[in-house]
Design a protein around this motif. Structure first.
Motif, short mmCIF file in Angstrom:
data_model
loop_
_atom_site.label_atom_id
_atom_site.label_comp_id
_atom_site.label_asym_id
_atom_site.label_seq_id
_atom_site.Cartn_x
_atom_site.Cartn_y
_atom_site.Cartn_z
N GLU A 1 0.84 -1.20 0.00
CA GLU A 1 0.00 0.00 0.00
C GLU A 1 0.87 1.25 0.00
O GLU A 1 2.10 1.18 0.08
CB GLU A 1 -0.91 -0.01 1.24
N ASP A 52 -4.25 -1.32 -12.25
CA ASP A 52 -3.97 -1.02 -10.83
C ASP A 52 -4.12 0.48 -10.57
O ASP A 52 -4.77 0.90 -9.62
CB ASP A 52 -2.54 -1.49 -10.52
N ALA A 96 -8.04 0.41 -9.72
CA ALA A 96 -8.08 -0.31 -8.45
C ALA A 96 -8.23 0.60 -7.23
O ALA A 96 -8.43 0.10 -6.12
CB ALA A 96 -6.82 -1.18 -8.29
N HIS A 146 -11.88 -0.18 -7.46
CA HIS A 146 -12.13 -1.61 -7.62
C HIS A 146 -11.15 -2.44 -6.81
O HIS A 146 -10.23 -3.07 -7.33
CB HIS A 146 -12.09 -2.00 -9.10
N ARG A 147 -11.37 -2.42 -5.49
CA ARG A 147 -10.63 -3.27 -4.57
C ARG A 147 -11.55 -3.50 -3.38
O ARG A 147 -12.54 -2.80 -3.20
CB ARG A 147 -9.32 -2.62 -4.16
N ARG A 148 -11.22 -4.47 -2.57
CA ARG A 148 -12.11 -4.86 -1.48
C ARG A 148 -12.36 -3.72 -0.50
O ARG A 148 -13.39 -3.66 0.14
CB ARG A 148 -11.57 -6.08 -0.75
N SER A 203 -16.24 -1.67 -4.00
CA SER A 203 -16.11 -3.02 -3.44
C SER A 203 -17.34 -3.86 -3.77
O SER A 203 -17.23 -5.07 -3.99
CB SER A 203 -15.93 -2.95 -1.92
N PHE A 253 -12.13 -6.73 -8.70
CA PHE A 253 -10.98 -6.24 -7.94
C PHE A 253 -9.74 -6.24 -8.83
O PHE A 253 -9.34 -7.28 -9.33
CB PHE A 253 -10.76 -7.09 -6.70
N THR A 286 -6.50 -4.66 -8.23
CA THR A 286 -5.17 -4.32 -7.72
C THR A 286 -4.12 -5.21 -8.39
O THR A 286 -4.42 -6.30 -8.87
CB THR A 286 -5.08 -4.53 -6.19
N GLU A 340 -3.94 -8.86 -7.27
CA GLU A 340 -5.11 -9.73 -7.30
C GLU A 340 -4.85 -10.90 -8.25
O GLU A 340 -4.49 -10.70 -9.41
CB GLU A 340 -6.33 -8.93 -7.77
#
Lengths: 412, 358
Positions: B98, B261, B265, B268-270, B275, B280, B282, B285
């Motif tokens: 991150e 990404d 992302a 579009h990530r959890r 979400s 997803f 990233t 993923e």
């Protein structure tokens, strides 16, 4: 923007425990010069406890609006007086987006948003009251998908809203829990009201008419929240759902045939009772498995524990529509019976039994018609099966989920 | 204020006084205004932060370091200048996946500009906006400043702004469009992680390459560590990296995934705003249904374009993902914010990538 301080009067009557809460302000946003910017700014700069009051008139917006502050009320002068028009929208995926908690949206209209109408994402205690969300050109596949659209939210109250023209569902609650949808009207949408991948919902006293399908209770695979359950659909008028399906292909509602009343697909513990259904030309009630292939081990594709009772059925099933209508009527004949179950169970169950809490129960007045299409038998025993139309064989009941109580609605 | 001194406390005060003297004697060396960074209400003018020695020339002040990312977000082909400021004596904590964990007082600064002619993009550049992310006690605060017509300073715009851009595209055709400066909530529409504002760009994989500093090229992770603004970073050779998405020498899958990404992302990530889509994107993923392969849409509406799956391996024209990246229609186009123009090179990259999937 004028700002009125109501601090003195309010705080004087509030006990010491609340003195740390900032003074509640009312931000008035009137129509006219710079209204879009003033409204955008009011929603951004509001503090917890504040009210953003939108005056009567038409607000032409080119960007989506959003609210990310807890404990805010956004109120207009009425769903036909305060109109937020997104006809000229050039950005954002919805008209108004709420991402905060304990928010009340009431007494205004959202028209012609390019994407969804009013959305909440991840909100706790979100109330949509006396709103109108409409695509004013009528049903069209270019309209936005959802009108009132809480998703990944908790304690959702939808009360007295009207939605027209959504290319997916007028009122759509997705991946949420503790939900009340009542006293609302959904018309000329593909789906009137849809509860999808959600837990603990009461849907009552609504009118769903002139949609493709009236009320849908769905569960879909490959989503962060699935396994929808504990849903009561009662005291609704589900009549004359007669708009041809205008959903863009690829969306699950594109399979819904014109003239569907209430459809339950792959959920658990769904109670459908005291509704009035008439003028739904494919079928009044359809209970079905998820029809597509999928790649998701955690997903249960068949409905589990559905109890249909005490509903009133008028004319219906006379003109089954589309692929689903044909699949049904090829087996059942026309008119299609009031209640249709596709009869799909899991394969182990087919060769043994289905436990009591997972069965389908139907307890309706004399003269109500029913068919179990036994579609799994069609698959496994193509040379020797027949549909079952004996409604008495499905008598029984399931314990009803307790009423949904919401904190913002006098509940726990 | 980093160099404020007090009087009358022995040796220390003497040292501070000496530093102050140096500061006075060094001509026009600005330094960032820490109080402005930490203020509850952001200053009205960009110049009040003191991030730049020369604001119109984007010449950073002492302690403000320029940086870039391997694969950038497409923002209508805007040129971008990025800077980081970490208060003296503090450092960000390295994270391999991150964005780094920056200390209170940090500022991330990103200026958006358009050249008059993309055939000569280094000339006649018009600066349009500067976005500032400030790390305060309560979290990150994001603001956008819109430049005045004279190009001398920029003014805070809480409610965003629309700016008419006229330029000439790389192929010589005229380019005119309305550029949108985000309002404060729109900043968070991308910069959200479990509902909190976070930086997106300064991730190890996107910084792990050489940057042409005034003193010469150097790896950014190494430079940040040497400057003391980053703690805990491994040697760059042991840190993750992504290619520039245009680098044709790099692996096609990595280029496409780096592009997704950065451009998708953040939502579009959890932990992101999208979400609920179950899509997803990233960089890490695993390849499968969650990156869209044979995944049906859930709330796409007209965004499906009549297509049944997000990605159909080997069939870009049956893939919703490509339809939405190609589109410039509000309600269909992805990303939802920050883009009005098509990005044909990115479309072609994704098309080629989907063709290789099976």
């Amino acid at each position: 923007m004028r700002t009125l301080l109501l601090r003195a009067a309010m705080l004087a009557s509030v006990s010491l425990a609340f003195t740390s809460i900032a003074a509640a302000e009312i931000h008035l946003v009137d129509a006219g010069e710079g209204a879009a910017e003033r409204l955008t700014e009011a929603l951004i700069l509001a503090q917890p406890g504040d009210t953003v009051r939108i005056g009567a008139g038409r607000f032409e917006l080119t960007e989506g609006l959003s609210l990310d502050v807890d404990d805010v009320t956004v109120a207009g002068a009425g769903p036909d007086q305060t109109i937020l028009s997104f006809k000229g929208q050039t950005g954002s995926g919805e008209g108004l987006l709420v991402t905060s908690d304990r928010v009340v949206l009431q007494d205004f209209a959202v028209e012609d948003s390019k994407g969804d109408g009013v959305k909440s994402k991840g909100s706790d205690q979100i109330t949509f009251r006396n709103l109108r969300v409409e695509w004013t050109n009528g049903p069209n596949e270019k309209n936005g998908a959802y009108g009132v659209y809480p998703v990944s939210s908790k304690n959702v109250l939808i009360d007295g809203v009207t939605v027209r023209g959504a290319a997916d569902a007028g009122i759509y609650v997705g991946q949420s829990e503790y939900i009340v949808v009542r006293n609302s009207r959904a018309e000329y949408n593909v789906a009137g009201i849809e509860i999808e991948n959600s837990f603990k919902a009461d849907v009552y006293n609504n009118v769903a008419t002139h949609n493709t399908g009236g009320i849908l209770i769905f569960d879909l695979p490959n989503l962060p929240v699935q396994g929808g359950h504990d849903i009561r659909v009662f005291d609704n008028q589900v009549v004359d759902n007669d708009t041809p399906n205008f959903a863009p292909k690829g969306n699950i509602v594109a399979i819904v045939p014109k003239g569907m009343g209430i459809m339950v697909m792959a959920n658990r513990n769904v109670h459908v009772f005291n509704n009035t259904l008439s003028g739904n030309a494919t079928a009044h009630v359809l209970i079905a498995a998820y029809p597509n292939d999928y790649d998701d081990d955690a997903y249960m594709f068949v409905p589990r524990g559905v109890y249909v009772h005490g509903n009133t059925y008028g004319d219906g099933g006379n003109a089954p529509d589309g692929e689903v209508g044909k699949t049904i009527s090829d087996v059942s004949g026309t008119p299609v019976p009031d209640i249709v179950w596709d009869g799909v169970t899991t394969i182990p169950e087919y060769f043994s039994w289905t436990s009591a809490e997972n069965q389908i129960y139907v307890d309706e007045a004399e003269g109500t018609t029913f068919v179990n299409l036994k579609m799994i038998s069609q698959l496994l025993l193509p040379w020797g099966w027949w549909p079952d139309t004996d409604i008495s064989g499905y008598k029984g009941s399931l314990p009803e989920p307790s009423p949904v109580k919401l904190p913002q609605d006098g509940g726990a | 204020m980093a160099r404020r001194s007090r009087v009358g406390e022995g040796v220390l005060s003497f040292m501070f006084a000496a530093l102050a003297l140096v500061a006075i004697l060094t001509p026009a060396q600005a330094s960032p205004n820490d109080a402005a960074i930490l203020a509850k209400t952001p200053p009205k003018l960009l110049s009040e932060y003191g991030f730049f020695d020369d604001l119109p020339a984007q010449k950073p002040a002492v302690g403000v370091l320029p940086f870039d990312v391997a694969t950038p977000l497409f923002s209508d082909s805007a040129l971008k200048y990025r800077f980081v400021y970490v208060p003296t004596g503090l450092s960000a904590t390295y994270d391999g996946t991150e964005a780094f964990d920056f200390p209170v007082g940090t500022a991330l600064i990103k200026t958006f500009a358009f050249p008059a002619d993309y055939r000569d993009p280094d000339k006649n550049i018009r600066i349009v906006e500067t976005r500032v992310m400030l790390r305060q006690e309560a979290g990150w605060l994001a603001s956008a400043y819109v430049w005045n017509a004279a190009g001398t300073d920029a003014e805070l715009k809480i409610a965003g702004a629309k700016v008419e851009i006229e330029s000439v595209a790389a192929d010589g055709s005229p380019l005119a469009f309305t550029y949108a400066v985000p309002n404060r909530n729109q900043c968070k529409a991308c910069h959200a992680f479990n509902g909190e504002i976070v930086p997106l760009g300064p991730k190890a994989r996107n910084l792990n390459h050489d940057f042409p500093y005034a003193e010469g090229a150097q790896n950014q992770l190494a430079r940040w560590s040497a400057a003391g603004i980053l703690a805990g970073a491994p040697d760059p050779s042991a840190a993750p990296s992504v290619p520039h998405w245009r680098d044709e020498a790099a692996d096609l899958n990595h280029r496409a995934r780096a592009w997704l990404d950065v451009n998708c992302a953040h939502c579009h990530r959890r932990e992101g705003p999208a979400s609920n889509s179950g899509l997803f994107l990233t960089f890490g993923e695993p390849e499968g249904v969650t990156i869209g392969i044979n995944k049906r849409p859930v709330a796409a509406g007209k965004g499906s374009g009549g297509r049944a799956f997000d990605i159909v391996p080997g069939d870009p024209d049956a893939s919703i993902l490509l339809y939405r990246v190609e589109s410039t229609e509000p309600g269909v186009m992805m990303p939802e914010l920050g883009r009005h123009l098509p990005d044909p090179d990115a479309v072609s990259l994704l098309r080629n990538w989907i063709l290789t999937l099976r």
